[in-house]
Design a protein around this motif. Structure first.
Motif, PDB file in Angstrom:
ATOM      1  N   VAL A   1      22.077  26.479  63.212  1.00  0.00           N
ATOM      2  CA  VAL A   1      21.211  25.860  64.217  1.00  0.00           C
ATOM      3  C   VAL A   1      19.822  26.463  64.166  1.00  0.00           C
ATOM      4  O   VAL A   1      18.867  25.910  64.705  1.00  0.00           O
ATOM      5  CB  VAL A   1      21.785  26.029  65.642  1.00  0.00           C
ATOM      6  CG1 VAL A   1      23.075  25.272  65.793  1.00  0.00           C
ATOM      7  CG2 VAL A   1      21.975  27.491  65.987  1.00  0.00           C
ATOM      8  N   HIS A   2      19.694  27.611  63.498  1.00  0.00           N
ATOM      9  CA  HIS A   2      18.385  28.255  63.386  1.00  0.00           C
ATOM     10  C   HIS A   2      17.622  27.783  62.153  1.00  0.00           C
ATOM     11  O   HIS A   2      16.575  28.336  61.833  1.00  0.00           O
ATOM     12  CB  HIS A   2      18.563  29.776  63.349  1.00  0.00           C
ATOM     13  CG  HIS A   2      19.352  30.292  64.511  1.00  0.00           C
ATOM     14  ND1 HIS A   2      18.903  30.223  65.810  1.00  0.00           N
ATOM     15  CD2 HIS A   2      20.593  30.846  64.567  1.00  0.00           C
ATOM     16  CE1 HIS A   2      19.823  30.726  66.616  1.00  0.00           C
ATOM     17  NE2 HIS A   2      20.850  31.110  65.895  1.00  0.00           N
ATOM     18  N   ALA A   3      18.160  26.752  61.460  1.00  0.00           N
ATOM     19  CA  ALA A   3      17.442  26.198  60.318  1.00  0.00           C
ATOM     20  C   ALA A   3      16.111  25.605  60.750  1.00  0.00           C
ATOM     21  O   ALA A   3      15.199  25.461  59.946  1.00  0.00           O
ATOM     22  CB  ALA A   3      18.294  25.125  59.634  1.00  0.00           C
ATOM     23  N   PHE A   4      15.991  25.225  62.039  1.00  0.00           N
ATOM     24  CA  PHE A   4      14.717  24.710  62.542  1.00  0.00           C
ATOM     25  C   PHE A   4      13.603  25.747  62.364  1.00  0.00           C
ATOM     26  O   PHE A   4      12.439  25.408  62.226  1.00  0.00           O
ATOM     27  CB  PHE A   4      14.814  24.376  64.030  1.00  0.00           C
ATOM     28  CG  PHE A   4      15.650  23.161  64.308  1.00  0.00           C
ATOM     29  CD1 PHE A   4      15.648  22.086  63.457  1.00  0.00           C
ATOM     30  CD2 PHE A   4      16.442  23.113  65.441  1.00  0.00           C
ATOM     31  CE1 PHE A   4      16.416  20.962  63.713  1.00  0.00           C
ATOM     32  CE2 PHE A   4      17.208  22.000  65.713  1.00  0.00           C
ATOM     33  CZ  PHE A   4      17.204  20.920  64.846  1.00  0.00           C
ATOM     34  N   ALA A   5      13.979  27.013  62.373  1.00  0.00           N
ATOM     35  CA  ALA A   5      12.955  28.054  62.292  1.00  0.00           C
ATOM     36  C   ALA A   5      12.251  28.034  60.941  1.00  0.00           C
ATOM     37  O   ALA A   5      11.075  28.359  60.837  1.00  0.00           O
ATOM     38  CB  ALA A   5      13.587  29.427  62.520  1.00  0.00           C
ATOM     39  N   THR A   6      12.982  27.636  59.881  1.00  0.00           N
ATOM     40  CA  THR A   6      12.363  27.585  58.560  1.00  0.00           C
ATOM     41  C   THR A   6      11.539  26.323  58.383  1.00  0.00           C
ATOM     42  O   THR A   6      10.559  26.323  57.650  1.00  0.00           O
ATOM     43  CB  THR A   6      13.451  27.652  57.473  1.00  0.00           C
ATOM     44  OG1 THR A   6      14.345  26.552  57.646  1.00  0.00           O
ATOM     45  CG2 THR A   6      14.214  28.958  57.567  1.00  0.00           C
ATOM     46  N   ASP A   7      11.925  25.230  59.006  1.00  0.00           N
ATOM     47  CA  ASP A   7      11.162  23.980  58.910  1.00  0.00           C
ATOM     48  C   ASP A   7      11.342  23.211  60.216  1.00  0.00           C
ATOM     49  O   ASP A   7      12.070  22.220  60.280  1.00  0.00           O
ATOM     50  CB  ASP A   7      11.649  23.152  57.716  1.00  0.00           C
ATOM     51  CG  ASP A   7      10.700  22.006  57.402  1.00  0.00           C
ATOM     52  OD1 ASP A   7       9.737  21.824  58.163  1.00  0.00           O
ATOM     53  OD2 ASP A   7      10.916  21.298  56.404  1.00  0.00           O
ATOM     54  N   PRO A   8      10.698  23.680  61.284  1.00  0.00           N
ATOM     55  CA  PRO A   8      10.927  23.058  62.589  1.00  0.00           C
ATOM     56  C   PRO A   8      10.424  21.633  62.658  1.00  0.00           C
ATOM     57  O   PRO A   8      10.911  20.840  63.472  1.00  0.00           O
ATOM     58  CB  PRO A   8      10.149  23.968  63.547  1.00  0.00           C
ATOM     59  CG  PRO A   8       9.098  24.615  62.697  1.00  0.00           C
ATOM     60  CD  PRO A   8       9.719  24.783  61.353  1.00  0.00           C
ATOM     61  N   GLY A   9       9.462  21.263  61.818  1.00  0.00           N
ATOM     62  CA  GLY A   9       8.893  19.921  61.887  1.00  0.00           C
ATOM     63  C   GLY A   9       9.932  18.838  61.697  1.00  0.00           C
ATOM     64  O   GLY A   9       9.965  17.853  62.432  1.00  0.00           O
ATOM     65  N   ARG A  10      10.802  19.030  60.713  1.00  0.00           N
ATOM     66  CA  ARG A  10      11.819  18.015  60.434  1.00  0.00           C
ATOM     67  C   ARG A  10      12.776  17.845  61.607  1.00  0.00           C
ATOM     68  O   ARG A  10      13.066  16.731  62.049  1.00  0.00           O
ATOM     69  CB  ARG A  10      12.603  18.392  59.176  1.00  0.00           C
ATOM     70  CG  ARG A  10      11.818  18.233  57.889  1.00  0.00           C
ATOM     71  CD  ARG A  10      12.663  18.627  56.687  1.00  0.00           C
ATOM     72  NE  ARG A  10      11.923  18.450  55.446  1.00  0.00           N
ATOM     73  CZ  ARG A  10      12.396  18.773  54.251  1.00  0.00           C
ATOM     74  NH1 ARG A  10      13.607  19.303  54.152  1.00  0.00           N
ATOM     75  NH2 ARG A  10      11.675  18.572  53.169  1.00  0.00           N
ATOM     76  N   GLY A  11      13.280  18.970  62.104  1.00  0.00           N
ATOM     77  CA  GLY A  11      14.245  18.896  63.200  1.00  0.00           C
ATOM     78  C   GLY A  11      13.656  18.285  64.445  1.00  0.00           C
ATOM     79  O   GLY A  11      14.285  17.433  65.091  1.00  0.00           O
ATOM     80  N   VAL A  12      12.437  18.680  64.794  1.00  0.00           N
ATOM     81  CA  VAL A  12      11.793  18.136  65.996  1.00  0.00           C
ATOM     82  C   VAL A  12      11.529  16.651  65.833  1.00  0.00           C
ATOM     83  O   VAL A  12      11.722  15.861  66.770  1.00  0.00           O
ATOM     84  CB  VAL A  12      10.481  18.906  66.281  1.00  0.00           C
ATOM     85  CG1 VAL A  12       9.688  18.216  67.386  1.00  0.00           C
ATOM     86  CG2 VAL A  12      10.787  20.341  66.664  1.00  0.00           C
ATOM     87  N   PHE A  13      11.109  16.231  64.632  1.00  0.00           N
ATOM     88  CA  PHE A  13      10.825  14.814  64.403  1.00  0.00           C
ATOM     89  C   PHE A  13      12.099  13.986  64.553  1.00  0.00           C
ATOM     90  O   PHE A  13      12.102  12.943  65.216  1.00  0.00           O
ATOM     91  CB  PHE A  13      10.219  14.612  63.009  1.00  0.00           C
ATOM     92  CG  PHE A  13       9.538  13.280  62.826  1.00  0.00           C
ATOM     93  CD1 PHE A  13      10.272  12.099  62.765  1.00  0.00           C
ATOM     94  CD2 PHE A  13       8.157  13.206  62.739  1.00  0.00           C
ATOM     95  CE1 PHE A  13       9.646  10.880  62.604  1.00  0.00           C
ATOM     96  CE2 PHE A  13       7.517  11.985  62.592  1.00  0.00           C
ATOM     97  CZ  PHE A  13       8.268  10.813  62.514  1.00  0.00           C
ATOM     98  N   ILE A  14      13.186  14.457  63.917  1.00  0.00           N
ATOM     99  CA  ILE A  14      14.441  13.704  64.002  1.00  0.00           C
ATOM    100  C   ILE A  14      14.938  13.638  65.438  1.00  0.00           C
ATOM    101  O   ILE A  14      15.385  12.584  65.918  1.00  0.00           O
ATOM    102  CB  ILE A  14      15.514  14.326  63.084  1.00  0.00           C
ATOM    103  CG1 ILE A  14      15.088  14.214  61.623  1.00  0.00           C
ATOM    104  CG2 ILE A  14      16.849  13.633  63.272  1.00  0.00           C
ATOM    105  CD1 ILE A  14      16.065  14.849  60.652  1.00  0.00           C
ATOM    106  N   LEU A  15      14.877  14.770  66.154  1.00  0.00           N
ATOM    107  CA  LEU A  15      15.311  14.763  67.550  1.00  0.00           C
ATOM    108  C   LEU A  15      14.452  13.824  68.395  1.00  0.00           C
ATOM    109  O   LEU A  15      14.966  13.098  69.256  1.00  0.00           O
ATOM    110  CB  LEU A  15      15.256  16.188  68.116  1.00  0.00           C
ATOM    111  CG  LEU A  15      16.408  17.118  67.740  1.00  0.00           C
ATOM    112  CD1 LEU A  15      16.168  18.502  68.318  1.00  0.00           C
ATOM    113  CD2 LEU A  15      17.730  16.565  68.242  1.00  0.00           C
ATOM    114  N   SER A  16      13.146  13.822  68.153  1.00  0.00           N
ATOM    115  CA  SER A  16      12.258  12.926  68.896  1.00  0.00           C
ATOM    116  C   SER A  16      12.582  11.470  68.582  1.00  0.00           C
ATOM    117  O   SER A  16      12.634  10.626  69.480  1.00  0.00           O
ATOM    118  CB  SER A  16      10.798  13.221  68.549  1.00  0.00           C
ATOM    119  OG  SER A  16      10.462  14.550  68.864  1.00  0.00           O
TER     120      SER A  16
END
Length: 659
Positions: free
Chosen positions: A301-316
């Motif tokens: 779940v901390h993979a967002f820390a390495t590339d948070p842009g992707r995770g935030v975009f998908i969640l949005s």
């Protein structure tokens, strides 16, 4: 310049998707024919540019253009050409491009086969699909550009993940994505109907074949993934309740409920709100599966820390699509007519019960998949939810579904008689139960789980036979003439249900009666399992195109017949990663499976041998499920309705022209 042209094509495709997603919806709202007329050419243009971009990426992989970061990370000069091509979708960026290509393909299919639809409805459907394309194209261009350059260019690539260097990679992802993305059509029809406020029988008839085809592809994609894992991973399993597997299984469950709910809406005008909600759920789970697999959250779940842009975009994007569609549903659903009434025991009631149980089973899978991620994200520790949980929760929920599968097609619409149903099915119930109790004793004794699975499968098969007998009772002619008189929709339903029963038999028998041994073997040693004698004849080194393999030879003998299996242990040149290739002798009633473990001293190896009865029935059942879906989607009544609607549309257009 090829990668730059591909990037430019994606930018143009995004602009066309914006045009496709905005102008037709405005036109449908205002009744503006000019704006609605933009929908089809914009969608077709978007497909052309996305396909061109995909071709540019494939060219870069095939020509070893390691100046493209995506190619450098996921290819290798020694990689066989077929895998250089499949590496196009082997990365995060490439798989998103494949997703977008398939989405644009589905959209073009809608533009071609929707000319019978009212223009405002078609414009809304195509417009909604355009907005979905906007999300994925923007995601690619903003965070996951497949054409980024790498300076300086490395002399060679890092190689494609060895696990993906398999023919399964050629078929499985495209087939799976055809199912995933296909549910966007059902979703678009549902949103278009909510926007127009017209959820009638015609809407369900338009949406139903599209949904069935998407479900068919998802069935085949999920089954191919299971088979790929079975023969590639070397441990002989066919389903492990892994989050990646669950990511495709959850939308399949929702899609199964949806196609049955659409049947009720089309036939009886009932379940309208329920059907719309299921369409939203099926596509939302497809997006969720993409988030789980592509955001890196499954590894941590901390993979967002390495590339948070992707995770935030998908969640949005998930929040906008799911939240927006549910908000629209909450606004429109109370105004929808409920449709025809039905009694507590009727085909509608049985299908509703089945759908509720399917969603409960889906919820158990969703909970088991997401709960460990939430616990880890909240800092409450890492937990593992594996097969014991899923088997304990899922099987009790899905068992009544299988039982009702036998009854539903035989019940009357609106109102059925329970005593009459008991009278018609009592012998099927009794024979299925007796056979299911006796069969496990032939292999060693009472086994309650085996008895349950066999009973449910035999119950479905016997009720299918009863359904055919009752359907043909009053039809004149020879048996072949009688069978050919049945519509494709009926054949599709019964073949799909038979496939479900065949798959249940396979899962039940292999889960309860498989056998295996993990042994240390020197050259000449033998081991016996399930009546087979396995003799280890050694391992020799064999060079591959981009790996070196230790190729084993195992002679298998039973009752005088012999065959030879060649399991392998491969070491890949670029990564040094080891991979196991199993040796399998396939059979209708059993597979004999051998895999190599670790090399020991003095030429000895650990060797795993398996006997897997009826395991291939799992994938045979999935094939029958998909075949049933194909037959149902091609039913004559859809073609007749299509021709009638086209004639009506032509008449309206002619009147408009003369006016």
């Amino acid at each position: 310049m090829i990668p730059e042209l591909g990037h430019f094509a994606l930018v143009v495709a995004l602009l066309l998707a914006l045009t496709q997603g905005i102008l037709p919806l405005i036109g449908a709202h205002r009744g503006n024919a000019t704006l609605m007329g933009v929908a089809r050419p914009a969608a077709q243009g978007q497909f052309v540019f996305v396909a061109f971009a995909f071709g540019c990426l494939a060219w870069s992989f095939l020509n070893n253009d390691f100046s493209v970061e995506n190619v450098a990370r996921n290819s290798f000069s020694q990689l066989p050409e077929i895998y250089r091509f499949t590496a196009t979708w082997g990365s995060h960026e490439g798989s998103l491009l494949l997703w977008t290509l398939i989405l644009s393909f589905w959209t073009v299919a809608v533009t071609v086969f929707s000319r019978h639809l009212p223009e405002d409805m078609a414009s809304r459907v195509i417009g909604v699909m355009g907005l979905i394309s906007v999300g994925f194209l923007a995601f690619m261009l903003a965070t996951s550009n497949p054409f980024l350059r790498l300076i300086p260019m490395p002399p060679d690539g890092s190689d494609l993940n060895p696990l993906l260097q398999d023919m399964g990679m050629v078929i499985h992802p495209p087939m799976l994505y055809m199912g995933y993305v296909g549910f966007s059509v059902a979703f678009a029809f549902a949103i278009a109907a909510l926007l127009s406020g017209k959820l009638d029988v015609a809407w369900a008839r338009w949406s139903r074949p599209w949904t069935t085809v998407a479900w068919m592809f998802l069935t085949m994609g999920t089954a191919l993934g299971s088979w790929w894992a079975y023969y590639e991973l070397g441990w002989g399993g066919w389903w492990f309740w892994d989050p990646t597997e669950n990511a495709s299984f959850m939308p399949w469950l929702a899609g199964t409920a949806l196609i049955h709910s659409l049947a009720v809406t089309e036939k009886r005008g009932a379940f309208k709100s329920w059907t719309v909600l299921l369409a939203i759920t099926a596509f939302s789970l497809s997006l969720l599966g993409t988030f789980l697999v592509r955001s890196g959250v499954l590894s941590s779940v901390h993979a967002f820390a390495t590339d948070p842009g992707r995770g935030v975009f998908i969640l949005s994007f998930l929040g906008v699509v799911i939240g927006g569609s549910l908000a629209l549903y909450a606004w429109r659903a109370p105004r929808l007519m409920t449709g025809g009434a039905f009694s507590w025991f009727s085909r509608e009631a049985l299908l509703l019960g089945n759908n509720v149980l399917l969603l409960a089973a889906l919820g158990s899978v969703l909970l088991g998949t997401l709960y460990p991620l939430f616990m880890d994200a909240l800092g409450l520790g890492k937990i593992s939810v594996g097969p014991p949980y899923f088997n304990a929760v899922f099987i009790p929920l899905i068992s009544p579904v299988l039982f009702l599968t036998g009854i539903g097609p035989l019940a009357r619409w609106k109102q059925a008689s329970l005593p009459d149903m008991v009278s018609r099915l009592k012998w099927a119930f009794a024979v299925a139960l007796i056979v299911a109790v006796i069969l496990p004793f032939t292999t060693g004794g009472m086994n309650l789980m085996a008895t349950l699975g066999l009973f449910l499968a035999l119950w479905i098969l016997f009720t299918i036979l009863i359904g055919f007998a009752e359907r043909l009772k009053n039809v004149q002619g020879s048996l072949m003439q009688k069978l050919s008189s049945l519509p494709r929709g009926y054949w599709g339903m019964q073949i799909a249900h038979a496939g479900l029963a065949v798959g249940v038999i396979g899962a039940t028998v292999v889960s309860n009666f498989q056998s295996e041994r993990d042994v240390r073997m020197n050259v000449g040693d033998h081991v016996e399992l399930a009546g087979y004698r396995f003799t280890f004849q050694g391992v020799k080194e064999v060079p591959g195109p981009n790996y070196v393999a230790g190729r084993g030879t195992v002679e298998v003998e039973k009752s005088g017949s012999k065959f030879v299996l060649h399991p392998e242990k491969r070491i890949y040149n670029a990564s040094g990663m080891p991979m196991t290739e199993a040796g399998i002798d396939y059979g209708i009633f059993r597979d004999v499976y051998v895999s190599l473990g670790e090399q020991l001293e003095n030429g000895a190896w650990t060797v795993k041998v398996y006997h897997k009865p009826f395991v291939d029935w799992l994938w045979g059942g999935a094939f029958l499920l998909a075949l049933g879906g194909a037959l149902a989607a091609s039913d004559r009544r859809y073609r007749i309705a299509l021709r009638k609607a086209e004639k009506a549309t032509d008449k309206l257009a002619a009147k408009g022209a003369t006016a």
